[in-house]
Scaffold this motif. Structure first.
Motif, PDB file in Angstrom:
ATOM      1  N   LEU A   8      95.046  37.759  22.667  1.00 13.36           N
ATOM      2  CA  LEU A   8      95.037  38.351  21.326  1.00 13.36           C
ATOM      3  C   LEU A   8      93.658  38.878  20.960  1.00 13.36           C
ATOM      4  O   LEU A   8      93.536  39.929  20.330  1.00 13.36           O
ATOM      5  CB  LEU A   8      95.526  37.333  20.293  1.00 13.36           C
ATOM      6  N   LEU A   9      92.620  38.167  21.355  1.00 13.05           N
ATOM      7  CA  LEU A   9      91.247  38.615  21.068  1.00 13.05           C
ATOM      8  C   LEU A   9      90.874  39.871  21.836  1.00 13.05           C
ATOM      9  O   LEU A   9      90.024  40.635  21.394  1.00 13.05           O
ATOM     10  CB  LEU A   9      90.245  37.510  21.388  1.00 13.05           C
ATOM     11  N   SER A  10      91.483  40.080  22.985  1.00  9.94           N
ATOM     12  CA  SER A  10      91.097  41.211  23.831  1.00  9.94           C
ATOM     13  C   SER A  10      91.963  42.453  23.635  1.00  9.94           C
ATOM     14  O   SER A  10      91.796  43.437  24.354  1.00  9.94           O
ATOM     15  CB  SER A  10      91.125  40.785  25.307  1.00  9.94           C
ATOM     16  N   LEU A  11      92.874  42.424  22.682  1.00 14.71           N
ATOM     17  CA  LEU A  11      93.748  43.576  22.456  1.00 14.71           C
ATOM     18  C   LEU A  11      92.945  44.816  22.094  1.00 14.71           C
ATOM     19  O   LEU A  11      92.019  44.759  21.263  1.00 14.71           O
ATOM     20  CB  LEU A  11      94.745  43.291  21.337  1.00 14.71           C
ATOM     21  N   ARG A  12      93.320  45.927  22.682  1.00 15.14           N
ATOM     22  CA  ARG A  12      92.648  47.206  22.357  1.00 15.14           C
ATOM     23  C   ARG A  12      93.078  47.742  20.996  1.00 15.14           C
ATOM     24  O   ARG A  12      92.323  48.415  20.322  1.00 15.14           O
ATOM     25  CB  ARG A  12      92.976  48.245  23.415  1.00 15.14           C
ATOM     26  N   HIS A  13      94.321  47.458  20.638  1.00 14.50           N
ATOM     27  CA  HIS A  13      94.878  47.976  19.381  1.00 14.50           C
ATOM     28  C   HIS A  13      95.485  46.834  18.564  1.00 14.50           C
ATOM     29  O   HIS A  13      96.703  46.796  18.360  1.00 14.50           O
ATOM     30  CB  HIS A  13      95.924  49.056  19.664  1.00 14.50           C
ATOM     31  N   PRO A  14      94.648  45.938  18.066  1.00 13.94           N
ATOM     32  CA  PRO A  14      95.205  44.805  17.314  1.00 13.94           C
ATOM     33  C   PRO A  14      95.899  45.226  16.026  1.00 13.94           C
ATOM     34  O   PRO A  14      96.815  44.541  15.573  1.00 13.94           O
ATOM     35  CB  PRO A  14      93.984  43.926  17.037  1.00 13.94           C
ATOM     36  N   ASP A  15      95.498  46.358  15.452  1.00 11.41           N
ATOM     37  CA  ASP A  15      96.123  46.800  14.210  1.00 11.41           C
ATOM     38  C   ASP A  15      97.610  47.112  14.411  1.00 11.41           C
ATOM     39  O   ASP A  15      98.414  46.895  13.507  1.00 11.41           O
ATOM     40  CB  ASP A  15      95.407  48.027  13.643  1.00 11.41           C
ATOM     41  N   ILE A  27      99.677  42.320   1.444  1.00 13.56           N
ATOM     42  CA  ILE A  27      99.635  40.871   1.660  1.00 13.56           C
ATOM     43  C   ILE A  27     100.215  40.468   3.016  1.00 13.56           C
ATOM     44  O   ILE A  27      99.695  39.556   3.660  1.00 13.56           O
ATOM     45  CB  ILE A  27     100.320  40.099   0.505  1.00 13.56           C
ATOM     46  N   ALA A  28     101.266  41.129   3.476  1.00 11.49           N
ATOM     47  CA  ALA A  28     101.864  40.756   4.761  1.00 11.49           C
ATOM     48  C   ALA A  28     100.869  41.003   5.895  1.00 11.49           C
ATOM     49  O   ALA A  28     100.658  40.132   6.744  1.00 11.49           O
ATOM     50  CB  ALA A  28     103.159  41.514   4.998  1.00 11.49           C
ATOM     51  N   SER A  29     100.231  42.165   5.885  1.00 14.40           N
ATOM     52  CA  SER A  29      99.230  42.472   6.923  1.00 14.40           C
ATOM     53  C   SER A  29      98.030  41.540   6.824  1.00 14.40           C
ATOM     54  O   SER A  29      97.513  41.077   7.847  1.00 14.40           O
ATOM     55  CB  SER A  29      98.751  43.921   6.795  1.00 14.40           C
ATOM     56  N   ARG A  30      97.597  41.261   5.614  1.00 12.69           N
ATOM     57  CA  ARG A  30      96.470  40.336   5.422  1.00 12.69           C
ATOM     58  C   ARG A  30      96.804  38.950   5.953  1.00 12.69           C
ATOM     59  O   ARG A  30      96.000  38.311   6.616  1.00 12.69           O
ATOM     60  CB  ARG A  30      96.107  40.217   3.933  1.00 12.69           C
ATOM     61  N   ALA A  31      98.000  38.483   5.641  1.00  6.80           N
ATOM     62  CA  ALA A  31      98.418  37.148   6.084  1.00  6.80           C
ATOM     63  C   ALA A  31      98.505  37.086   7.603  1.00  6.80           C
ATOM     64  O   ALA A  31      98.020  36.132   8.225  1.00  6.80           O
ATOM     65  CB  ALA A  31      99.755  36.780   5.456  1.00  6.80           C
ATOM     66  N   ALA A  34     100.474  45.266  12.310  1.00  6.34           N
ATOM     67  CA  ALA A  34     101.462  46.047  11.553  1.00  6.34           C
ATOM     68  C   ALA A  34     102.889  45.685  11.977  1.00  6.34           C
ATOM     69  O   ALA A  34     103.774  45.535  11.121  1.00  6.34           O
ATOM     70  CB  ALA A  34     101.211  47.539  11.746  1.00  6.34           C
ATOM     71  N   ALA A  35     103.100  45.524  13.268  1.00  6.12           N
ATOM     72  CA  ALA A  35     104.441  45.173  13.753  1.00  6.12           C
ATOM     73  C   ALA A  35     104.852  43.786  13.279  1.00  6.12           C
ATOM     74  O   ALA A  35     106.001  43.584  12.853  1.00  6.12           O
ATOM     75  CB  ALA A  35     104.486  45.259  15.277  1.00  6.12           C
ATOM     76  N   LEU A  36     103.947  42.830  13.344  1.00  2.78           N
ATOM     77  CA  LEU A  36     104.276  41.480  12.884  1.00  2.78           C
ATOM     78  C   LEU A  36     104.472  41.437  11.368  1.00  2.78           C
ATOM     79  O   LEU A  36     105.356  40.733  10.873  1.00  2.78           O
ATOM     80  CB  LEU A  36     103.198  40.488  13.319  1.00  2.78           C
ATOM     81  N   ALA A  37     103.657  42.196  10.633  1.00  3.62           N
ATOM     82  CA  ALA A  37     103.822  42.258   9.173  1.00  3.62           C
ATOM     83  C   ALA A  37     105.184  42.870   8.828  1.00  3.62           C
ATOM     84  O   ALA A  37     105.883  42.390   7.928  1.00  3.62           O
ATOM     85  CB  ALA A  37     102.690  43.056   8.537  1.00  3.62           C
ATOM     86  N   GLY A  38     105.574  43.907   9.558  1.00  2.00           N
ATOM     87  CA  GLY A  38     106.887  44.522   9.343  1.00  2.00           C
ATOM     88  C   GLY A  38     108.017  43.553   9.650  1.00  2.00           C
ATOM     89  O   GLY A  38     109.028  43.515   8.939  1.00  2.00           O
TER      90      GLY A  38
END
Length: 147
Positions: free
Chosen positions: A8-15, A54-58, A19-23
């Protein structure tokens, strides 16, 4: 094999993962029905009115802890013949939910947001059941982004 937190720390595109998990979280809440669903939607709406993202922040705040919590199961998954982390989590739902709840409890104990703490406290008793329903989809999303 690297650990889930390291991946997870090494992801190139963590955003994109956030976004997918927040969705996924928002879709889960939207899909709930009955009195429990109404209460969840009202609580989420209250939080979203103060912080629309809030979903993305969480997710962004909790992802490191969730990664650490799920790491023992991820290690078992990588040693198994399974190909879908979501399906693997579904088969270990109670254990996975317990690990995540413990991580979220610890993180929220340090949080400064009184409304978030109050809403979480209200739904804490149902968290295990909700997570058991949500974690398979979250695991599949994780597999897609880290695979």
């Amino acid at each position: 094999m690297p650990s889930l937190p390291d991946i997870l720390l090494s992801l190139r595109h963590p955003d994109a993962l956030v976004a997918a998990l927040a969705g996924t979280l928002e879709a889960h809440i939207s899909s709930r029905s009955g009195l429990k669903g109404l209460a969840m939607k009202a609580g989420f709406s209250t939080l979203r009115s103060a912080k629309p993202d809030i979903a993305s922040r969480a997710v962004r705040m909790l992802l490191p802890e969730i990664g650490k919590a799920l790491d023992p199961l991820y290690a078992e998954f990588t040693r198994s013949q399974s190909t879908d982390f979501g399906a693997f989590l579904q088969g270990h739902g109670e254990r996975a939910a317990s690990l995540v709840i413990a991580a979220v409890d610890a993180r929220l104990a340090q949080a400064s947001s009184a409304p978030a703490k109050a809403i979480y406290k209200r739904f804490r008793g149902q968290a295990g059941e909700e997570l058991q329903q949500l974690l398979p989809t979250m695991g599949s999303v994780l597999s897609t982004h880290i695979g």
